[in-house]
Each structure stands twice: as C-alpha cells, then as structure tokens.
Design a protein around this motif. Structure first.
Motif, PDB file in Angstrom:
ATOM      1  N   SER A 180       0.844  -1.193   0.000  1.00  0.00           N
ATOM      2  CA  SER A 180       0.000   0.000   0.000  1.00  0.00           C
ATOM      3  C   SER A 180       0.881   1.246   0.000  1.00  0.00           C
ATOM      4  CB  SER A 180      -0.897   0.003   1.245  1.00  0.00           C
ATOM      5  OG  SER A 180      -1.559   1.244   1.401  1.00  0.00           O
ATOM      6  N   ARG A 181       0.334   2.335  -0.537  1.00  0.00           N
ATOM      7  CA  ARG A 181       1.035   3.619  -0.441  1.00  0.00           C
ATOM      8  C   ARG A 181       1.003   4.165   0.988  1.00  0.00           C
ATOM      9  NH1 ARG A 181      -1.747   4.016  -5.410  1.00  0.00           N
ATOM     10  NH2 ARG A 181      -0.337   4.230  -7.210  1.00  0.00           N
ATOM     11  N   ASP A 182       0.095   3.639   1.795  1.00  0.00           N
ATOM     12  CA  ASP A 182      -0.024   4.066   3.185  1.00  0.00           C
ATOM     13  C   ASP A 182       1.076   3.392   4.007  1.00  0.00           C
ATOM     14  OD1 ASP A 182      -0.772   4.319   5.928  1.00  0.00           O
ATOM     15  OD2 ASP A 182      -2.854   4.656   5.335  1.00  0.00           O
ATOM     16  N   PRO A 183       1.975   4.168   4.613  1.00  0.00           N
ATOM     17  CA  PRO A 183       3.087   3.546   5.343  1.00  0.00           C
ATOM     18  C   PRO A 183       2.653   2.692   6.528  1.00  0.00           C
ATOM     19  CG  PRO A 183       2.987   5.916   5.764  1.00  0.00           C
ATOM     20  CD  PRO A 183       2.039   5.636   4.637  1.00  0.00           C
ATOM     21  N   ARG A 184       1.428   2.905   7.033  1.00  0.00           N
ATOM     22  CA  ARG A 184       0.950   2.088   8.152  1.00  0.00           C
ATOM     23  C   ARG A 184       0.800   0.626   7.750  1.00  0.00           C
ATOM     24  NH1 ARG A 184      -4.557   4.793   9.529  1.00  0.00           N
ATOM     25  NH2 ARG A 184      -4.576   4.801   7.232  1.00  0.00           N
ATOM     26  N   HIS A 185       0.512   0.396   6.460  1.00  0.00           N
ATOM     27  CA  HIS A 185       0.314  -0.974   5.975  1.00  0.00           C
ATOM     28  C   HIS A 185       1.589  -1.793   6.147  1.00  0.00           C
ATOM     29  CE1 HIS A 185      -1.229  -4.144   3.236  1.00  0.00           C
ATOM     30  NE2 HIS A 185       0.028  -4.212   2.850  1.00  0.00           N
ATOM     31  N   ALA A 186       2.692  -1.313   5.567  1.00  0.00           N
ATOM     32  CA  ALA A 186       3.942  -2.067   5.641  1.00  0.00           C
ATOM     33  C   ALA A 186       4.411  -2.197   7.086  1.00  0.00           C
ATOM     34  CB  ALA A 186       5.017  -1.391   4.795  1.00  0.00           C
ATOM     35  N   ALA A 187       4.238  -1.149   7.884  1.00  0.00           N
ATOM     36  CA  ALA A 187       4.659  -1.211   9.283  1.00  0.00           C
ATOM     37  C   ALA A 187       3.902  -2.308  10.031  1.00  0.00           C
ATOM     38  CB  ALA A 187       4.438   0.140   9.951  1.00  0.00           C
ATOM     39  N   THR A 188       2.609  -2.446   9.744  1.00  0.00           N
ATOM     40  CA  THR A 188       1.808  -3.482  10.401  1.00  0.00           C
ATOM     41  C   THR A 188       2.225  -4.868   9.948  1.00  0.00           C
ATOM     42  OG1 THR A 188      -0.061  -1.957  10.597  1.00  0.00           O
ATOM     43  CG2 THR A 188      -0.556  -4.312  10.753  1.00  0.00           C
ATOM     44  N   VAL A 189       2.471  -5.025   8.652  1.00  0.00           N
ATOM     45  CA  VAL A 189       2.910  -6.324   8.130  1.00  0.00           C
ATOM     46  C   VAL A 189       4.236  -6.733   8.771  1.00  0.00           C
ATOM     47  CG1 VAL A 189       3.684  -7.551   6.055  1.00  0.00           C
ATOM     48  CG2 VAL A 189       1.663  -6.069   5.958  1.00  0.00           C
ATOM     49  N   HIS A 190       5.168  -5.800   8.855  1.00  0.00           N
ATOM     50  CA  HIS A 190       6.467  -6.128   9.460  1.00  0.00           C
ATOM     51  C   HIS A 190       6.321  -6.454  10.940  1.00  0.00           C
ATOM     52  CE1 HIS A 190       8.904  -5.491   5.962  1.00  0.00           C
ATOM     53  NE2 HIS A 190       8.492  -4.241   5.803  1.00  0.00           N
ATOM     54  N   ALA A 191       5.433  -5.765  11.644  1.00  0.00           N
ATOM     55  CA  ALA A 191       5.201  -6.077  13.052  1.00  0.00           C
ATOM     56  C   ALA A 191       4.627  -7.484  13.207  1.00  0.00           C
ATOM     57  CB  ALA A 191       4.256  -5.047  13.665  1.00  0.00           C
ATOM     58  N   LEU A 192       3.757  -7.875  12.291  1.00  0.00           N
ATOM     59  CA  LEU A 192       3.184  -9.214  12.334  1.00  0.00           C
ATOM     60  C   LEU A 192       4.238 -10.281  12.066  1.00  0.00           C
ATOM     61  CD1 LEU A 192       0.811 -11.177  12.491  1.00  0.00           C
ATOM     62  CD2 LEU A 192       0.309 -10.649  10.093  1.00  0.00           C
ATOM     63  N   THR A 193       5.059 -10.090  11.047  1.00  0.00           N
ATOM     64  CA  THR A 193       6.078 -11.101  10.746  1.00  0.00           C
ATOM     65  C   THR A 193       7.125 -11.162  11.859  1.00  0.00           C
ATOM     66  OG1 THR A 193       7.223  -9.488   9.324  1.00  0.00           O
ATOM     67  CG2 THR A 193       5.750 -11.049   8.248  1.00  0.00           C
ATOM     68  N   GLN A 194       7.381 -10.043  12.521  1.00  0.00           N
ATOM     69  CA  GLN A 194       8.288 -10.079  13.663  1.00  0.00           C
ATOM     70  C   GLN A 194       7.701 -10.912  14.795  1.00  0.00           C
ATOM     71  OE1 GLN A 194      11.411  -9.052  13.751  1.00  0.00           O
ATOM     72  NE2 GLN A 194      11.536  -9.974  15.789  1.00  0.00           N
ATOM     73  N   ARG A 195       6.407 -10.831  14.992  1.00  0.00           N
ATOM     74  CA  ARG A 195       5.756 -11.651  16.018  1.00  0.00           C
ATOM     75  C   ARG A 195       5.836 -13.132  15.639  1.00  0.00           C
ATOM     76  NH1 ARG A 195       2.150 -11.071  20.317  1.00  0.00           N
ATOM     77  NH2 ARG A 195       1.900  -8.828  20.023  1.00  0.00           N
ATOM     78  N   VAL A 196       5.713 -13.427  14.348  1.00  0.00           N
ATOM     79  CA  VAL A 196       5.844 -14.816  13.899  1.00  0.00           C
ATOM     80  C   VAL A 196       7.249 -15.336  14.214  1.00  0.00           C
ATOM     81  CG1 VAL A 196       5.858 -16.329  11.876  1.00  0.00           C
ATOM     82  CG2 VAL A 196       4.079 -14.585  12.107  1.00  0.00           C
ATOM     83  N   ARG A 197       8.265 -14.520  13.964  1.00  0.00           N
ATOM     84  CA  ARG A 197       9.638 -14.929  14.291  1.00  0.00           C
ATOM     85  C   ARG A 197       9.777 -15.214  15.790  1.00  0.00           C
ATOM     86  NH1 ARG A 197      10.667 -10.314  10.989  1.00  0.00           N
ATOM     87  NH2 ARG A 197      11.244 -10.957   8.863  1.00  0.00           N
ATOM     88  N   ALA A 198       9.165 -14.366  16.601  1.00  0.00           N
ATOM     89  CA  ALA A 198       9.255 -14.556  18.046  1.00  0.00           C
ATOM     90  C   ALA A 198       8.538 -15.821  18.486  1.00  0.00           C
ATOM     91  CB  ALA A 198       8.673 -13.340  18.760  1.00  0.00           C
ATOM     92  N   GLU A 199       7.439 -16.164  17.791  1.00  0.00           N
ATOM     93  CA  GLU A 199       6.687 -17.374  18.131  1.00  0.00           C
ATOM     94  C   GLU A 199       7.476 -18.635  17.794  1.00  0.00           C
ATOM     95  OE1 GLU A 199       3.478 -18.166  19.186  1.00  0.00           O
ATOM     96  OE2 GLU A 199       2.916 -16.117  19.722  1.00  0.00           O
ATOM     97  N   ARG A 200       8.312 -18.557  16.745  1.00  0.00           N
ATOM     98  CA  ARG A 200       9.058 -19.747  16.337  1.00  0.00           C
ATOM     99  C   ARG A 200      10.502 -19.371  16.044  1.00  0.00           C
ATOM    100  NH1 ARG A 200       6.237 -24.106  12.523  1.00  0.00           N
ATOM    101  NH2 ARG A 200       4.780 -23.851  14.269  1.00  0.00           N
ATOM    102  N   PRO A 201      11.319 -19.251  17.071  1.00  0.00           N
ATOM    103  CA  PRO A 201      12.733 -18.928  16.857  1.00  0.00           C
ATOM    104  C   PRO A 201      13.402 -19.992  15.982  1.00  0.00           C
ATOM    105  CG  PRO A 201      12.133 -18.717  19.169  1.00  0.00           C
ATOM    106  CD  PRO A 201      10.970 -19.371  18.487  1.00  0.00           C
TER     107      PRO A 201
END
Length: 250
Positions: A13-34
């Motif tokens: 999305s052109r909205d920077p909040r979109h990418a920031a949210t996606v990256h926050a989600l994938t970071q949580r996935v990394r934390a769930e499964r080191p």
C-alpha cells in the motif's frame, strides 16, 4: 536449511501504516518460532518485491520456500497474481522449491482476533446480546470471497450478537454505513463495526469513515499483529509443510 523458509506475501500500500503493520506481524511470527527464517515481500507499492526476495533466498542457499499469502479470502490476488509471480520465479530459479500456502481465512483464530479487537474497543460480554455487529471487509468481485464473508457473519451471529451484517469497503455492497443503518432499523440498541482487514490503509479508512458517519457505538481496530494472527500464519505454514512432505514421499 532444516525447514523451508516462510515468505509472507502482502499486497502492499502507499499508506506507510500498511507495511509497518505487516512487518510487526512477521516479527511476532519470528518470536513465536525462533529459528524459522521468515521473510516479507509485497506485490506492489512496497519493497522488497516477491521476485527479489526469492532471488536472495536462492542466492543464500535456500532450497525450499513456503509462500504464504497475507490474504483473508481466496480472491483475485490469491488465485491469479501470486500464482503468476511464483510460476515466473520457479522458471528462473529451478533449484528453489516454492510452495504456495493457503490463504488465512476462514479460521477460528481470525474470529478470535476479531473478538480481541472488539474487547479492546470497549465491547463487554454483557453488551453483546443487545449489540448488532457489522463485519466490514475490504470487498471483492469474486463470488467465492463474498460468500466466505457472508458465512463468517452467519457464524458470528450464533455467538450471541443480536444481529450480524457483512459490509464491504469496495467492489461489493452493502457499505459499512448501510449496514449500520440497517442494524439500527432492525432495533439494535448498539452497533459495533469490526474491520475484517489485516492492516491500515485506504479501504480500512473507508470502513472507519462509514462507521463514524452513521454513529456506530464501537469501531474496532484492524486485525493487525495480534498473537492469534501470528499463530494462524504458522498454522498455514505447517499445513503447507505437511503437503510438501506428503508429495515428496508419494
């Protein structure tokens, strides 16, 4: 690598909040499964692109990738755009085995995320029997996607809400404001709007504007990087891994 890498593919999305949210989600996935390699790519508007990430994974020695669409329904992007991008990548990178995982919805974990966001917005258990719920999705021209949203609304109706109506921010009707008005006309004392979208952007803003314009009592946040959503990504990844293993042993 001992396990396939997970490539989460978001629309962008052109909205920077979109990418920031996606990256926050994938970071949580990394934390769930080191130990699991988790990468993020976008179909458009944002970098890195899907081909670029796949090329980098191949160059770094990866041999298997599970590409997971960050999508709630099987509509155009899941059926056409992403398969096309992955086919082109397979042709260019024949040593990299790429499997497309299923979309996220429907899932009890998505319903749990909706419940979390509604509670955070102020809905209490005692409010539910007198509250009408608008399940507001981005919208699609794909009949399968529309039918899935309608079925989720029917399922939610059985969880205690006095009524549940689907709504769409684009491509389909009714709009959020129409659903709010309909619930008021049916006698709902309160109306809550739950965006069935993952990240902020133009269409979620349209949902919010419709809710505010018609005086909805509660407007929940987007699904965002909720722990339930992170677990769902890993669930879809594991399902795809099982399919890969079954196909190799067949």
């Amino acid at each position: 690598m001992s396990h396939p890498a997970l490539l989460v593919i978001a629309h962008g999305s052109r909205d920077p909040r979109h990418a920031a949210t996606v990256h926050a989600l994938t970071q949580r996935v990394r934390a769930e499964r080191p130990g699991l390699r988790v990468e993020t790519a976008f179909l458009e508007f944002n970098a890195p692109s899907v081909p670029r990430v796949l090329e980098r994974l191949a160059a770094e020695g990866a041999d298997e990738v599970i590409a997971l669409p960050l999508l709630l329904t099987r509509a155009f992007h899941a059926k056409t755009d992403i398969p096309s991008v992955l086919r082109e990548a397979r042709a260019r990178l024949p040593r990299l085995h790429i499997r497309q995982a299923d979309v996220l919805g429907p899932s009890p974990l998505l319903n749990a995320t909706l419940g979390r966001r509604l509670r955070e917005a102020g809905v209490r258990p005692g409010d539910i029997p007198r509250t009408g719920l608008v399940l507001a999705s981005a919208g699609s021209t794909d009949p399968e996607a529309i039918a899935v949203i309608a079925e989720i609304a029917r399922e939610l109706r059985h969880t205690g809400w006095c009524a549940v109506r689907p709504a769409f921010a684009s491509a389909s009707l009714p709009r959020t404001e129409d659903a709010v008005r309909a619930l008021r006309a049916e006698g709902a004392e309160r109306v809550a709007v739950a965006p069935y979208v993952i990240a902020p952007g133009r269409l979620p803003d349209r949902i919010a504007a419709g809710a505010e314009a018609t005086g909805a009592d509660v407007l929940a946040d987007v699904l965002g990087p909720a722990p339930e959503l992170a677990r769902l990504l890993l669930e879809r990844y594991d399902e795809a891994r099982v399919m890969v293993g079954a196909s190799l042993s067949a």
